[in-house]
Scaffold this active site. Structure first.
Site, mmCIF file in Angstrom:
data_model
loop_
_atom_site.group_PDB
_atom_site.id
_atom_site.type_symbol
_atom_site.label_atom_id
_atom_site.label_comp_id
_atom_site.label_asym_id
_atom_site.label_seq_id
_atom_site.Cartn_x
_atom_site.Cartn_y
_atom_site.Cartn_z
ATOM 1 N N LYS A 22 0.845 -1.199 0.000
ATOM 2 C CA LYS A 22 0.000 0.000 0.000
ATOM 3 C C LYS A 22 0.878 1.247 0.000
ATOM 4 C CE LYS A 22 -1.798 1.602 4.042
ATOM 5 N NZ LYS A 22 -1.536 3.019 4.313
ATOM 6 N N ASN A 23 1.887 1.269 0.870
ATOM 7 C CA ASN A 23 2.670 2.496 1.054
ATOM 8 C C ASN A 23 3.732 2.704 -0.025
ATOM 9 O OD1 ASN A 23 1.052 2.955 3.210
ATOM 10 N ND2 ASN A 23 2.569 2.417 4.759
ATOM 11 N N CYS A 118 -5.129 12.346 12.821
ATOM 12 C CA CYS A 118 -5.920 11.105 12.807
ATOM 13 C C CYS A 118 -5.728 10.480 14.189
ATOM 14 C CB CYS A 118 -5.429 10.177 11.698
ATOM 15 S SG CYS A 118 -3.773 9.594 11.993
ATOM 16 N N ARG A 123 -0.147 14.486 12.966
ATOM 17 C CA ARG A 123 0.362 14.327 11.611
ATOM 18 C C ARG A 123 0.714 15.666 10.930
ATOM 19 N NH1 ARG A 123 -1.326 9.027 10.172
ATOM 20 N NH2 ARG A 123 0.313 9.033 8.604
ATOM 21 N N ASP A 307 4.325 0.547 12.209
ATOM 22 C CA ASP A 307 3.112 -0.063 11.644
ATOM 23 C C ASP A 307 2.937 -1.515 12.051
ATOM 24 O OD1 ASP A 307 3.249 1.679 8.436
ATOM 25 O OD2 ASP A 307 2.715 2.321 10.449
ATOM 26 N N ARG A 399 -8.686 -0.469 4.276
ATOM 27 C CA ARG A 399 -7.781 0.499 3.655
ATOM 28 C C ARG A 399 -6.444 -0.135 3.301
ATOM 29 N NH1 ARG A 399 -6.315 5.055 7.175
ATOM 30 N NH2 ARG A 399 -5.095 5.461 5.323
HETATM 31 C C1 EPZ Z 1 3.970 6.932 6.309
HETATM 32 O O1 EPZ Z 1 3.189 7.963 6.872
HETATM 33 C C2 EPZ Z 1 3.040 5.735 6.191
HETATM 34 N N1 EPZ Z 1 1.916 6.065 5.309
HETATM 35 C C3 EPZ Z 1 2.526 5.346 7.581
HETATM 36 O O2 EPZ Z 1 1.755 4.158 7.411
HETATM 37 C C4 EPZ Z 1 3.714 5.017 8.475
HETATM 38 O O3 EPZ Z 1 3.254 4.743 9.776
HETATM 39 C C5 EPZ Z 1 4.670 6.220 8.520
HETATM 40 O O4 EPZ Z 1 5.072 6.569 7.167
HETATM 41 C C6 EPZ Z 1 5.928 5.933 9.331
HETATM 42 O O5 EPZ Z 1 6.579 4.819 8.796
HETATM 43 C C7 EPZ Z 1 2.111 6.034 3.971
HETATM 44 O O6 EPZ Z 1 3.194 5.774 3.479
HETATM 45 C C8 EPZ Z 1 0.911 6.301 3.113
HETATM 46 P P1 EPZ Z 1 5.997 10.228 8.568
HETATM 47 P P2 EPZ Z 1 3.785 9.477 6.946
HETATM 48 O O7 EPZ Z 1 5.912 11.501 7.822
HETATM 49 O O8 EPZ Z 1 4.558 9.772 5.726
HETATM 50 C C9 EPZ Z 1 6.177 13.308 12.080
HETATM 51 C C10 EPZ Z 1 -0.004 2.694 7.756
HETATM 52 O O9 EPZ Z 1 -0.441 2.136 8.756
HETATM 53 N N2 EPZ Z 1 6.208 14.334 11.027
HETATM 54 O O10 EPZ Z 1 7.199 9.367 8.427
HETATM 55 O O11 EPZ Z 1 2.657 10.391 7.302
HETATM 56 C C11 EPZ Z 1 4.797 12.657 12.187
HETATM 57 O O12 EPZ Z 1 3.947 13.442 12.992
HETATM 58 C C12 EPZ Z 1 0.375 4.164 7.803
HETATM 59 O O13 EPZ Z 1 0.171 2.143 6.626
HETATM 60 C C13 EPZ Z 1 6.436 15.654 11.403
HETATM 61 O O14 EPZ Z 1 6.603 15.955 12.585
HETATM 62 O O15 EPZ Z 1 4.736 9.320 8.210
HETATM 63 C C14 EPZ Z 1 5.111 11.333 12.803
HETATM 64 O O16 EPZ Z 1 5.190 11.479 14.205
HETATM 65 C C15 EPZ Z 1 0.105 4.763 9.174
HETATM 66 N N3 EPZ Z 1 6.444 16.615 10.442
HETATM 67 C C16 EPZ Z 1 6.497 10.989 12.239
HETATM 68 O O17 EPZ Z 1 7.029 12.212 11.720
HETATM 69 C C17 EPZ Z 1 6.242 16.326 9.113
HETATM 70 O O18 EPZ Z 1 6.275 17.251 8.276
HETATM 71 C C18 EPZ Z 1 6.453 9.978 11.125
HETATM 72 O O19 EPZ Z 1 5.690 10.527 10.098
HETATM 73 C C19 EPZ Z 1 6.005 14.980 8.753
HETATM 74 C C20 EPZ Z 1 5.994 14.000 9.730
#
Ligand code: EPZ
Length: 421
Positions: A22-23, A118, A123, A307, A399
């Site tokens: 998915k990701n 969420c 996020r 995850d 999803r």
């Molecule tokens: C991706 O989300 C995945 N989703 C998530 O999978 C996964 O949990 C996550 O990466 C971490 O591996 C997709 O790829 C569609 P991040 P993403 O930006 O990109 C903070 C699932 O279950 N952050 O790496 O949104 C954020 O708040 C989903 O398949 C900032 O602070 O994750 C979080 O605490 C859930 N500022 C951490 O980084 C930013 O600008 C990780 O977020 C961006 C992120």
């Protein structure tokens, strides 16, 4: 709103085939915005989130044909007819935000609704915006929308305060058409980043270093269509590995990439699970040794994946001995604890840590999916809980897991779906 009805099941045994990630497929589909051409995406999983992304691309003027008899998506990207992504799409799927970078690079303008928070955290997206500003975009975020304009993006050096997956992907995609060279430092290293970079390079991009903490992107004039097969889903792989462990079963997992789940393999072996890699696939046995506790700390890749935290916690409630799970990536990813406690897990939360006493005989209850992976966790718990478990809000699970009920019943699980209006 549908429900899963789960009865206590025998140990799961048999074979399961892992679907496309998915990701990986979501950012790859967003990348097709970068060139008006045709694309063939293979091993695409049939998921709600993929449907939403197809709808989003159609709204932008693409012709998108989904053929799940072959897990194939054909995309004919035409001239972009809409540079705005409305909130109702983004609130349904955060990954809609991944179109910001490609849209800005291709058309010089993008207006995307800010993804709300969420259940697992608020996020934020400031790292995405920081990177695009360094590439020369004028961005303002107001009234719940991000509006970005840039005549021509210019390469630059972006340091990510946190190795954000989405920020790395948005910036990497935007940089492919920027003038000059871009470096992303402290980049996310997930396999999905590598798969996206491979897709972009097939489109004619010049990306090096994906999968390390520094990615170099040399901007090019234009890109073109391509054909690509998406990598297998490492979180679905981990979920079925835990299903073998929690049910004390014996499952052959086909099409898994063991390299992508090393931390999950290591932690399951610490619990006493036996894992053999064979030519047929990865054989996971929870029926050889009595299973014991281990501690988990989630970290960005290559650390233990956030995850997989909820699913592994469900397992830890049933093994002998106390364990501690520390969630370091998201600030609120213990929503599933309350649901596991309704089944008798008796977990205590203290800030970023959850204390799991272990050794529990769970009992069936009415529970909800609090999020995608929390939903998978309560399904796994329901397989071993005494009696019947009724899981609602199952759209979360749809999803991210293709044919979840069919795959589980194929392994002997007693699970059925009732679709209520
Ligand atoms: C991706 O989300 C995945 N989703 C998530 O999978 C996964 O949990 C996550 O990466 C971490 O591996 C997709 O790829 C569609 P991040 P993403 O930006 O990109 C903070 C699932 O279950 N952050 O790496 O949104 C954020 O708040 C989903 O398949 C900032 O602070 O994750 C979080 O605490 C859930 N500022 C951490 O980084 C930013 O600008 C990780 O977020 C961006 C992120």
């Amino acid at each position: 709103m549908g429900k899963f009805i789960i009865e206590q099941s025998a140990p799961l045994c048999g074979e399961v085939e892992i679907s496309g990630a998915k990701n990986a497929v979501l950012p790859i589909m967003a990348a097709t915005i970068l060139a008006e051409d045709t694309y063939e995406i293979n091993d695409a999983p049939q998921l709600r989130d993929v449907d939403v992304m197809c709808r989003l691309l159609r709204q932008m003027g693409a012709e998108v044909e989904e053929d799940y008899t072959q897990n194939k998506i054909n995309i004919k990207m035409g001239p972009i007819t809409a540079e705005e992504v409305p909130y109702d799409l983004v609130k349904r799927m955060r990954a809609s935000f991944f179109v910001l970078g490609p849209l800005l690079a291709k058309t010089g303008r993008a207006k995307i609704a800010l993804p709300g928070g969420c259940t697992i955290g608020d996020r934020p997206v400031e790292l995405h915006l920081k990177g695009l500003r360094i590439l020369g975009a004028q961005i303002n975020d107001a009234h719940g929308y991000v509006e970005a304009v840039a005549d021509k993006l210019k390469g630059g050096k972006v340091y990510l305060d946190f190795p954000s997956v989405g920020a790395t992907e948005n910036i990497m995609m935007a940089a492919t058409l920027a003038e000059g060279v871009t470096f992303i430092e402290n980049a996310a290293q997930e396999p999905e980043i590598v798969d996206l970079a491979n897709f972009l390079n097939k489109m004619g991009a010049k990306i090096k270093g994906a999968g390390t903490d520094t990615i170099k992107i040399e901007g090019v004039e234009a890109l073109h269509g391509c054909r690509h097969a998406v990598i297998p889903d490492r979180i679905e792989t981990g979920t079925f590995m835990v299903a073998a462990a929690i049910s004390r079963g014996d499952i052959l997992i086909r099409n898994a990439v063991s390299d992508h789940v090393k931390p999950v393999i290591a932690k399951l072996i610490e619990c006493g699970v036996v894992i053999d890699e064979t030519d047929e696939g990865m054989r996971v046995r929870g029926d050889v040794n009595p299973l014991i506790a281990t501690d988990i700390k989630t970290l960005p890749y290559p650390g233990f994946p956030t995850d997989m935290q909820a699913q592994f916690m469900a397992l830890l409630t049933t093994v002998e001995g106390p364990s501690v799970v520390i969630e370091n990536v998201f600030e609120n990813r213990f929503m599933h604890v309350g649901e596991l406690n309704r089944m008798g897990a008796n977990i205590k939360i203290d800030g970023k840590s959850s204390m799991i006493p272990g050794g529990k005989h769970l009992y069936g209850a009415e529970v909800i999916c609090t999020d995608l992976r929390g939903g998978a966790a309560v399904v796994l718990a329901g397989l071993v809980a005494e009696g019947t478990t009724e899981v609602s809000e199952i759209y979360h699970v749809d999803r991210g897991y293709e044919k979840f009920v069919e795959k589980l019943t194929g392994l002997g699980a007693k699970i059925s779906r009732i679709d209520e209006e």
